[in-house]
Scaffold this motif. Structure first.
Motif, PDB file in Angstrom:
ATOM      1  N   ILE A   1       0.856  -1.181   0.000  1.00  0.00           N
ATOM      2  CA  ILE A   1       0.000   0.000   0.000  1.00  0.00           C
ATOM      3  C   ILE A   1       0.896   1.236   0.000  1.00  0.00           C
ATOM      4  N   PRO A   2       0.785   2.105  -1.007  1.00  0.00           N
ATOM      5  CA  PRO A   2       1.637   3.295  -1.038  1.00  0.00           C
ATOM      6  C   PRO A   2       1.239   4.289   0.049  1.00  0.00           C
ATOM      7  N   ASP A   3       2.182   5.129   0.435  1.00  0.00           N
ATOM      8  CA  ASP A   3       1.873   6.194   1.384  1.00  0.00           C
ATOM      9  C   ASP A   3       0.848   7.143   0.771  1.00  0.00           C
ATOM     10  N   GLU A   4       0.129   7.838   1.642  1.00  0.00           N
ATOM     11  CA  GLU A   4      -0.895   8.777   1.178  1.00  0.00           C
ATOM     12  C   GLU A   4      -0.307   9.807   0.224  1.00  0.00           C
ATOM     13  N   ASP A   5       0.925  10.259   0.518  1.00  0.00           N
ATOM     14  CA  ASP A   5       1.559  11.299  -0.298  1.00  0.00           C
ATOM     15  C   ASP A   5       1.943  10.786  -1.685  1.00  0.00           C
ATOM     16  N   ASN A   6       2.106   9.455  -1.812  1.00  0.00           N
ATOM     17  CA  ASN A   6       2.539   8.871  -3.089  1.00  0.00           C
ATOM     18  C   ASN A   6       1.381   8.429  -3.978  1.00  0.00           C
ATOM     19  N   PHE A   7       0.146   8.614  -3.496  1.00  0.00           N
ATOM     20  CA  PHE A   7      -0.990   8.183  -4.308  1.00  0.00           C
ATOM     21  C   PHE A   7      -1.095   9.065  -5.551  1.00  0.00           C
ATOM     22  N   ALA A   8      -1.326   8.427  -6.709  1.00  0.00           N
ATOM     23  CA  ALA A   8      -1.358   9.149  -7.979  1.00  0.00           C
ATOM     24  C   ALA A   8      -2.743   9.036  -8.615  1.00  0.00           C
ATOM     25  N   PRO A   9      -3.111  10.002  -9.452  1.00  0.00           N
ATOM     26  CA  PRO A   9      -4.451   9.981 -10.066  1.00  0.00           C
ATOM     27  C   PRO A   9      -4.625   8.917 -11.137  1.00  0.00           C
ATOM     28  N   LYS A  37     -10.059   7.084  -5.200  1.00  0.00           N
ATOM     29  CA  LYS A  37      -9.506   8.442  -5.315  1.00  0.00           C
ATOM     30  C   LYS A  37      -8.863   8.695  -6.674  1.00  0.00           C
ATOM     31  N   ALA A  38      -8.623   7.631  -7.442  1.00  0.00           N
ATOM     32  CA  ALA A  38      -7.973   7.780  -8.741  1.00  0.00           C
ATOM     33  C   ALA A  38      -8.940   8.367  -9.764  1.00  0.00           C
ATOM     34  N   ARG A  39      -8.386   9.023 -10.774  1.00  0.00           N
ATOM     35  CA  ARG A  39      -9.204   9.535 -11.874  1.00  0.00           C
ATOM     36  C   ARG A  39      -9.348   8.509 -12.984  1.00  0.00           C
ATOM     37  N   LEU A  40      -8.337   7.651 -13.113  1.00  0.00           N
ATOM     38  CA  LEU A  40      -8.331   6.705 -14.230  1.00  0.00           C
ATOM     39  C   LEU A  40      -7.506   5.472 -13.869  1.00  0.00           C
ATOM     40  N   VAL A  41      -7.995   4.287 -14.252  1.00  0.00           N
ATOM     41  CA  VAL A  41      -7.244   3.032 -14.122  1.00  0.00           C
ATOM     42  C   VAL A  41      -7.020   2.475 -15.518  1.00  0.00           C
ATOM     43  N   ILE A  42      -5.775   2.080 -15.800  1.00  0.00           N
ATOM     44  CA  ILE A  42      -5.434   1.509 -17.104  1.00  0.00           C
ATOM     45  C   ILE A  42      -5.028   0.061 -16.892  1.00  0.00           C
TER      46      ILE A  42
END
Length: 565
Positions: free
Chosen positions: A399-407, A469-474
């Motif tokens: 699980i990435p840190d909150e600060d490392n979460f990307a859209p 929270k992401a905008r897009l999943v590929i």
């Protein structure tokens, strides 16, 4: 057998398999059940035409399919990855065999007249599950790399190792009651170690050298035969040492896993594996003696129910003890509930030595065959129960840190995923990627890539990383079934999330769209269109004309490119 008889047998088998597999796939229970039913229909214990009376010989021949399956799995299992599974292999796997064997042995001692030792041998034999069935089902469902899939494989690997001591102690329960002592134990151990070392040496030095020479000479036939020779040599060496043939093939595959020809090896072996695996399942169906079942229907039904229930309960409780969530514990327990093909070998050896009689042998073979027959239904039931169980914190990844979460989140960091990531980097758009290949993750992370270890077909991981929270999943994973599971789980949990997916072809694209993908692209057709457009441009065709042709070919879902059925 005359040539006409051979042709008729082949025709009869193919027609039967086509019908039964088609129906079983349509019902959503996979192809294995259809193959088993086909085996029952064409077998010697059913009315009507008989394919062959030599069922045992056919099954032994078709076991080459199981061998090739384990070889291909070994190609994907680098030694470092296997070492990370040591807790599941030697811990969970050993305890499953011991506890299931003890409880099933106690039941056998209570239900049939036999000594405690023989009952324990039968219990340990029936505690083993079917490597062929479980791996085939996991591959069909695209879950071989999932958390419960890798753990199930680890248990099966330990069970393959357990066949060796079980075969070794079987003579203890014969009338003589002693092991053969013509060869000292230390010599036997040394011989086994030498055979294993020989397989590793051949796979590490001799086979890669030969493959390199033949690849350089573009000698495809010699390349394929060398691969097959390496597998047969490993199987022969392990069989000669008294070990499992499947274990030898797995060892050879793992030794060749670092070869640069790994992908080509897989492509060459896959067709043979598929045909022989199908024949193996047909042969298992042919082994079911319906006369025995009809003579003792309730007794055999009770044995099947109790044995499968014991295995389900033992695996479920052990999985919880080892930290698995309840949902994955249910999946594992129902998946491993059947008895395995090594039971045929162990029961056969016990009958030859006089440890068990013909009646116990016949009942044992019937029980093993029926538990295999019920496996697809058990897996379906386990999946239904698991879907209602809380996923808990049993995660397949980091699980990435909150600060490392990307859209933007990329599922799968292979060839396509890396290209997409590079384009995002050049456009200064942050992303994070997930892949279930541990070695790839470590290698790419050293390059500074934002990639994490994990399987995005696991709903627990999706929830834990806060994918909403992401905008897009590929989704760029290779396996169409795996891609469908990723898309399906994402849309079940986050229905409003945009999901772009890579599809192998138009049929896969339709399936991905059906399960919720916002957009999917059939990469094979698009690559062909790009090749064609560049060809036209090189022949001085106007770019406007080429673009218009591309638009026409893409129109109506590539209708002009896809042949009508």
């Amino acid at each position: 057998m005359s040539f006409d008889a051979i042709l008729f047998s082949a025709l009869f088998l193919l027609v039967t398999v086509s019908i039964t597999v088609g129906i079983s796939k349509k019902l959503g229970v996979g192809s294995v059940l259809g193959l088993l039913i086909a085996g029952i229909i064409v077998g010697p214990y059913s009315p009507g035409p008989v394919l062959t009376d030599q069922v045992e010989s056919l099954r032994h021949f078709a076991e080459i399919g199981v061998v090739l399956l384990l070889f291909l799995i070994g190609l994907e299992m680098r030694p470092g990855k296997l070492w990370t599974m040591r807790r599941e292999v030697f811990g969970l796997g050993s305890l499953q065999i011991v506890f299931s064997g003890i409880v099933i042995g106690a039941y056998a001692y209570w239900s049939m007249p036999m000594s405690a030792g023989v009952a324990m041998l039968i219990g340990l034999t029936l505690a083993l599950s079917s490597t062929a069935f479980v791996i085939q089902i996991l591959q069909e469902r695209g879950e071989i790399a999932s958390r419960y899939g890798t753990a199930s494989f680890a248990v099966l690997l330990m069970q393959d190792l357990a066949v060796i001591p079980l075969l070794a102690i079987t003579p203890l329960f014969s009338e003589g009651g002693v092991l053969p002592d013509d060869i000292p134990v230390w010599e036997e151990v040394l011989f086994v170690a030498g055979m294993i070392a020989g397989v590793v040496a051949v796979g590490k030095y001799i086979v890669p050298y030969l493959l390199s020479r033949f690849a350089r000479d573009r000698n495809r036939e010699a390349f394929v035969f060398t691969v097959m020779l390496s597998v047969v040599f490993a199987v022969w060496a392990m069989e000669h040492a008294g070990l499992s043939m499947a274990l030898g093939a797995f060892l050879m595959g793992m030794t060749l896993s670092d070869s640069r020809y790994r992908i080509q090896i897989e492509a060459n072996i896959e067709p043979y594996k598929g045909i022989l695996m199908s024949l193996f399942f047909v042969a298992v169906g042919m082994s079911l003696d319906l006369n025995i079942v009809m003579e003792h229907p309730w007794t055999i039904a009770r044995h099947v129910f109790v044995i499968m229930l014991i295995k389900i309960l033992v695996v479920f409780l052990l999985a919880l003890t080892f930290g698995f969530s309840r949902s994955n514990a249910f999946r594992m327990s129902f998946l491993l509930s059947q008895s395995g093909e090594f039971g045929f070998v162990l029961f056969g050896a016990a009958r030859v030595l006089g440890v068990i009689g013909d009646e116990i042998f016949a009942v044992g073979i019937a029980v093993i065959s029926i538990t295999m027959l019920l496996t697809p239904f058990c897996v379906k039931l386990g999946e239904m129960i698991a879907a209602k169980a809380p996923a808990g914190r049993d995660l397949i990844g980091e699980i990435p840190d909150e600060d490392n979460f990307a859209p933007v989140v990329i599922a799968g960091f292979g060839r396509v995923g890396q290209v997409v990531a590079n384009m995002l980097e050049l456009s200064q758009i942050p992303y994070m990627a997930y892949d279930s290949d541990h070695d790839l993750v470590l290698r790419e992370r050293k390059k500074g890539k934002s990639v994490y270890y994990g399987d995005m077909s696991d709903p627990a991981l999706l929830s834990a990383i806060g994918l909403g929270k992401a905008r897009l999943v590929i989704v760029t994973v290779d396996s169409p079934l795996h891609a469908v599971r990723v898309v399906s789980h994402i849309k079940d949990i986050y229905p409003g999330l945009n999901v772009f997916a890579r599809a192998k072809d138009v049929d896969t694209k339709h399936l991905l769209i059906k399960y919720g993908a916002t957009w999917a692209i059939p990469e094979a057709l698009e690559a062909s269109l790009l090749m064609g457009s560049e060809t036209l441009l090189a022949m001085d065709i106007d770019k406007t004309t080429v673009d218009a042709l591309l638009d026409a070919l893409r129109k109506d879902d590539y209708k002009l490119l896809v042949p009508e059925e």
